[in-house]
Motif scaffolding. Structure first.
Motif, PDB file in Angstrom:
ATOM      1  N   GLN A 226       0.820  -1.220   0.000  1.00  0.00           N
ATOM      2  CA  GLN A 226       0.000   0.000   0.000  1.00  0.00           C
ATOM      3  C   GLN A 226       0.851   1.266   0.000  1.00  0.00           C
ATOM      4  O   GLN A 226       0.441   2.303  -0.498  1.00  0.00           O
ATOM      5  CB  GLN A 226      -0.905   0.010   1.242  1.00  0.00           C
ATOM      6  N   SER A 229       4.354   4.005  -4.218  1.00  0.00           N
ATOM      7  CA  SER A 229       3.737   5.091  -4.995  1.00  0.00           C
ATOM      8  C   SER A 229       3.796   4.765  -6.486  1.00  0.00           C
ATOM      9  O   SER A 229       4.593   5.306  -7.226  1.00  0.00           O
ATOM     10  CB  SER A 229       4.453   6.418  -4.716  1.00  0.00           C
ATOM     11  N   GLU A 231       1.244   4.960  -9.228  1.00  0.00           N
ATOM     12  CA  GLU A 231      -0.063   5.352  -9.743  1.00  0.00           C
ATOM     13  C   GLU A 231      -0.036   5.225 -11.262  1.00  0.00           C
ATOM     14  O   GLU A 231       0.869   5.746 -11.922  1.00  0.00           O
ATOM     15  CB  GLU A 231      -0.383   6.799  -9.344  1.00  0.00           C
ATOM     16  N   ILE A 232      -1.011   4.531 -11.823  1.00  0.00           N
ATOM     17  CA  ILE A 232      -1.075   4.359 -13.279  1.00  0.00           C
ATOM     18  C   ILE A 232      -2.313   5.079 -13.798  1.00  0.00           C
ATOM     19  O   ILE A 232      -3.443   4.657 -13.498  1.00  0.00           O
ATOM     20  CB  ILE A 232      -1.132   2.865 -13.668  1.00  0.00           C
ATOM     21  N   PRO A 233      -2.137   6.160 -14.553  1.00  0.00           N
ATOM     22  CA  PRO A 233      -3.314   6.846 -15.118  1.00  0.00           C
ATOM     23  C   PRO A 233      -4.137   5.889 -15.970  1.00  0.00           C
ATOM     24  O   PRO A 233      -3.579   5.046 -16.696  1.00  0.00           O
ATOM     25  CB  PRO A 233      -2.690   7.950 -15.984  1.00  0.00           C
ATOM     26  N   GLU A 234      -5.453   5.988 -15.887  1.00  0.00           N
ATOM     27  CA  GLU A 234      -6.326   5.055 -16.619  1.00  0.00           C
ATOM     28  C   GLU A 234      -6.120   5.122 -18.119  1.00  0.00           C
ATOM     29  O   GLU A 234      -6.276   4.123 -18.818  1.00  0.00           O
ATOM     30  CB  GLU A 234      -7.799   5.351 -16.275  1.00  0.00           C
ATOM     31  N   HIS A 263      -0.107  -2.029 -20.401  1.00  0.00           N
ATOM     32  CA  HIS A 263       0.364  -0.680 -20.073  1.00  0.00           C
ATOM     33  C   HIS A 263       0.937  -0.093 -21.358  1.00  0.00           C
ATOM     34  O   HIS A 263       1.998  -0.501 -21.833  1.00  0.00           O
ATOM     35  CB  HIS A 263       1.434  -0.741 -18.973  1.00  0.00           C
ATOM     36  N   ARG A 287      -2.602  -5.246  -9.666  1.00  0.00           N
ATOM     37  CA  ARG A 287      -1.569  -5.404  -8.645  1.00  0.00           C
ATOM     38  C   ARG A 287      -0.269  -5.940  -9.251  1.00  0.00           C
ATOM     39  O   ARG A 287       0.815  -5.454  -8.942  1.00  0.00           O
ATOM     40  CB  ARG A 287      -2.071  -6.350  -7.544  1.00  0.00           C
ATOM     41  N   GLN A 290       1.348  -3.191 -11.354  1.00  0.00           N
ATOM     42  CA  GLN A 290       2.060  -2.237 -10.506  1.00  0.00           C
ATOM     43  C   GLN A 290       3.399  -2.811 -10.034  1.00  0.00           C
ATOM     44  O   GLN A 290       4.406  -2.105  -9.986  1.00  0.00           O
ATOM     45  CB  GLN A 290       1.184  -1.867  -9.298  1.00  0.00           C
TER      46      GLN A 290
END
Length: 370
Positions: A226, A229, A231-234, A263, A287, A290
């Motif tokens: 968690q 950091s 973050e993947i823009p949609e 991605h 997950r 990421q």
């Protein structure tokens, strides 16, 4: 030749001194006290994710402390047993002490290797992906053999695993498979398994009984937490849904629950089909995506540092291990030179020797390049 228990025990204690120094037991005890205080807070479970994190960290820290303290006690007991056997000249007691010495030496060696796992993500759980390479149906069969090998390794140690995705080949075996190993330090241990694996054998799929060489790739990434950091823009993700399928193309799901996530900027692709719903598969795919992007970012940063330092050495190289079943039987790691003649045991999950040698080799490489 009689065992020199005094010298062997002295060597064990010297190793444990270095283990304690690296582990820093005082800091560990302070961490445990702090986590125990947090876990006793009445509002802890108001935030379930944070609560889970605190209780997991506390469990890991207690296990680490207990592991070291129990080993010191075990060495003390061994010394008493050996002295008793020698004073009374009791062959049975001496034999028992020799047997225990071998067990303690192995356990202390494992503890020492654990202290070498000090990388940024080494304490993480792991996501492992196996892909068949060149070699047709033999490569697909080899990929399935490797999947079983790693799952059996985890089972031997009592490590929980979860197969997240399996893509079956047409004739036999797997095109690819992804699974998690949900235990601390899984990434640190299994990261040395990443690379290209080669199998040489008489092909069971060749009716002329010819020797075949096939390849499979193993990818290991740390499971994200968690606090990461990433973050993947949609708009950077392309998501396709399709029906899950089993061996031979048989449908195992009548709805479009499987998910393929791409991605776009990096071309990284993740497929998930083993969860029951599309929402669960999508969450699992995100997950793993990421996790892969986290490792990719780390590799890019390391490459930039190497470029600045003028280091143009290749890293591990593509082919890192050979499994030869014909004309002789041997599994050999090409980086560490560690080899085993019992190929059946290796494919049944007995790979601790390879992992330990790989961790020591990796640390030496890092020291040389520092």
């Amino acid at each position: 030749m009689a065992t020199d228990f005094s010298a062997e025990i002295k060597a064990l204690r010297a190793t444990m001194d270095s283990v304690r120094e690296v582990t820093d037991l005082d800091s560990l005890r302070t961490q445990i006290a702090d986590l125990e205080q947090q876990s006793g807070a009445p509002d802890l479970w108001d935030d379930p994710e944070h609560a889970q994190q605190v209780t997991s960290q506390l469990s890991r820290a207690n296990a680490e402390l207990e592991r070291v303290e129990k080993m010191d006690s075990r060495i003390d007991d061994l010394e008493v047993l050996a002295e008793m056997g020698q004073e009374e000249n009791d062959a049975d007691t001496i034999a028992e002490a020799e047997k225990e010495l071998a067990h303690v030496q192995k356990a202390v060696g494992e503890l020492e290797v654990r202290t070498l796992l000090s990388g940024e993500y080494d304490q993480r759980e792991a996501v492992v992906t196996i892909r068949s390479g060149a070699g047709g149906v033999d490569a697909a069969d080899f990929a399935e053999m490797l999947l079983r090998m790693y799952l059996r390794w985890a089972e031997r140690h009592g490590y929980p695993t979860k197969v997240m995705d399996t893509s079956y080949a047409e004739e036999a075996g797997l095109k690819s498979a992804t699974f998690e190993v949900n235990v601390p330090y899984a990434y640190g241990n299994l990261s040395v398994e990443a690379g290209t694996h080669r199998l040489v054998r008489i092909s069971p799929f060749d009716n002329q009984g010819r020797r075949q060489t096939s390849f499979a790739a193993v990818e290991v990434v740390p499971l994200i937490e968690q606090t990461d950091s990433i973050e993947i823009p949609e708009n950077e993700l392309k998501i396709d849904v399709f029906r899950s399928s089993g061996p031979g193309g048989q449908s195992v799901n009548t709805t479009d629950s499987a998910v393929r996530m791409t991605h776009i900027p990096t071309g990284t692709v993740v497929s998930m089909q083993n969860e029951k719903s599309q929402i669960q598969n999508r969450a699992a795919a995100l997950r793993v995506m990421q996790s892969r992007l986290l490792l990719l970012r780390r590799e890019q940063e390391a490459a930039e540092k190497k470029e600045l330092a003028g280091d143009i050495k290749a890293s591990w190289g593509d082919q890192m291990r050979s499994y030869v079943l014909h004309p002789y039987q041997m599994v050999k790691d090409l980086r560490t030179e560690y080899e085993v003649g019992n190929t059946s045991a290796v494919f049944d999950g007995d790979i601790d020797g390879f992992i330990e040698a790989g961790i020591r080799w990796k640390r030496n490489q890092e020291r040389d390049n520092a």
